[in-house]
Design a protein around this motif. Structure first.
Motif, PDB file in Angstrom:
ATOM      1  N   ILE A   1      -5.785   0.701  10.245  1.00  0.00           N
ATOM      2  CA  ILE A   1      -4.388   0.234  10.222  1.00  0.00           C
ATOM      3  C   ILE A   1      -4.017  -0.450  11.533  1.00  0.00           C
TER       4      ILE A   1
ATOM      5  N   THR B   1       6.147  -3.075  10.361  1.00  0.00           N
ATOM      6  CA  THR B   1       5.194  -3.515   9.337  1.00  0.00           C
ATOM      7  C   THR B   1       3.794  -3.071   9.710  1.00  0.00           C
ATOM      8  N   GLU B   2       3.106  -2.472   8.750  1.00  0.00           N
ATOM      9  CA  GLU B   2       1.757  -1.949   8.966  1.00  0.00           C
ATOM     10  C   GLU B   2       0.780  -2.701   8.060  1.00  0.00           C
TER      11      GLU B   2
ATOM     12  N   PHE C   1      -0.100  -1.956  13.455  1.00  0.00           N
ATOM     13  CA  PHE C   1       1.337  -2.192  13.301  1.00  0.00           C
ATOM     14  C   PHE C   1       1.762  -3.504  13.968  1.00  0.00           C
TER      15      PHE C   1
ATOM     16  N   GLY D   1       3.783  -0.524   4.563  1.00  0.00           N
ATOM     17  CA  GLY D   1       2.355  -0.774   4.779  1.00  0.00           C
ATOM     18  C   GLY D   1       1.829  -1.712   3.698  1.00  0.00           C
ATOM     19  N   TYR D   2       1.281  -2.861   4.120  1.00  0.00           N
ATOM     20  CA  TYR D   2       0.720  -3.832   3.172  1.00  0.00           C
ATOM     21  C   TYR D   2      -0.801  -3.768   3.186  1.00  0.00           C
TER      22      TYR D   2
ATOM     23  N   VAL E   1      -2.916  -2.498   6.308  1.00  0.00           N
ATOM     24  CA  VAL E   1      -3.790  -1.407   5.885  1.00  0.00           C
ATOM     25  C   VAL E   1      -5.037  -1.967   5.213  1.00  0.00           C
TER      26      VAL E   1
ATOM     27  N   ASP F   1       0.842  -1.199   0.000  1.00  0.00           N
ATOM     28  CA  ASP F   1       0.000   0.000   0.000  1.00  0.00           C
ATOM     29  C   ASP F   1       0.877   1.249   0.000  1.00  0.00           C
ATOM     30  N   HIS F   2       1.845   1.272   0.906  1.00  0.00           N
ATOM     31  CA  HIS F   2       2.739   2.429   0.932  1.00  0.00           C
ATOM     32  C   HIS F   2       4.059   2.101   1.603  1.00  0.00           C
TER      33      HIS F   2
ATOM     34  N   HIS G   1       8.718   2.450   7.657  1.00  0.00           N
ATOM     35  CA  HIS G   1       7.885   1.240   7.706  1.00  0.00           C
ATOM     36  C   HIS G   1       7.360   0.900   6.316  1.00  0.00           C
TER      37      HIS G   1
ATOM     38  N   GLY H   1      -5.979   5.381  10.225  1.00  0.00           N
ATOM     39  CA  GLY H   1      -4.796   5.688   9.423  1.00  0.00           C
ATOM     40  C   GLY H   1      -5.106   6.688   8.321  1.00  0.00           C
TER      41      GLY H   1
END
Ligand code: MC0
Length: 140
Positions: free
Chosen positions: A119, A132-133, A121, A85-86, A135, A6-7, A83, A113
């Protein structure tokens, strides 16, 4: 379980300067700016690409105070990747599944988020040093 990246969250001292850099060097566009008091950050999302499972972004993060997650990170490590973000379909389900595998959850429940996402973590010490986040977003 992980649908896409995601980011990528990037910690910086000066958000406006870093936005200008990503715009002028990479041609990215800011699609959202927010202050997240709970997370202690001022942040901007810059759109990178769209895919079947949704979009991906660079997230630039400036701490609101030195005594915040990003503030401490900057003091210890300096600017850089903070981090990943998946994207997941359901962050609550993903937390249950990942927690059951013994990975430490920083957030037991989803939090608010960027851009209305839910979100959570995972602790970097249990993910090979990578904060690691997860999302869950409605913006597909
Ligand atoms: C700290 N550590 C990291 C790290 N931050 N390792 C990898 N990546 C990071 N980003 C390591 C430190 O080097 C240290 O290891 C250990 O974790 C404990 O760090 P600390 O200096 O005591 O730092 P704390 O107190 O900040 O705790 C770290 C922790 C915290 C990851 C638990 O930062 C946290 O809860 N983060 C989740 C929330 C967050 O980061 N929010 C900001 C983004 P050594 O070996 O030196 O002991 S908010 C966001 O991104 C939202 C808006 C969104 O995406 O929508």
């Amino acid at each position: 379980m992980l649908l896409r990246i995601d980011h990528v969250g990037v910690a910086c001292h000066n958000l406006e300067e870093k936005i200008e850099f990503y715009e002028s060097v990479f041609g990215l566009t800011v699609v959202s700016r927010e202050v997240n008091e709970e997370q202690g950050v001022r942040e901007a999302m810059l759109h990178v690409a769209d895919g079947d499972q949704g979009a991906s972004y660079v997230q630039l993060l400036e701490p609101l105070h030195p005594d915040t997650a990003v503030g401490r990170f900057l003091a210890k490590r300096g600017e850089g990747v903070h981090h990943i973000g998946y994207g997941v379909a359901d962050v609550t389900e993903a937390l249950e599944e990942i927690g059951a595998k013994g990975v430490r959850l920083i957030d037991e429940r989803p939090r608010h988020g960027s851009m209305g996402a839910s979100i959570a973590f995972l602790h970097p010490k249990d993910v090979g040093g990578v904060l690691t986040e997860l999302v869950e977003t409605s913006r597909r």
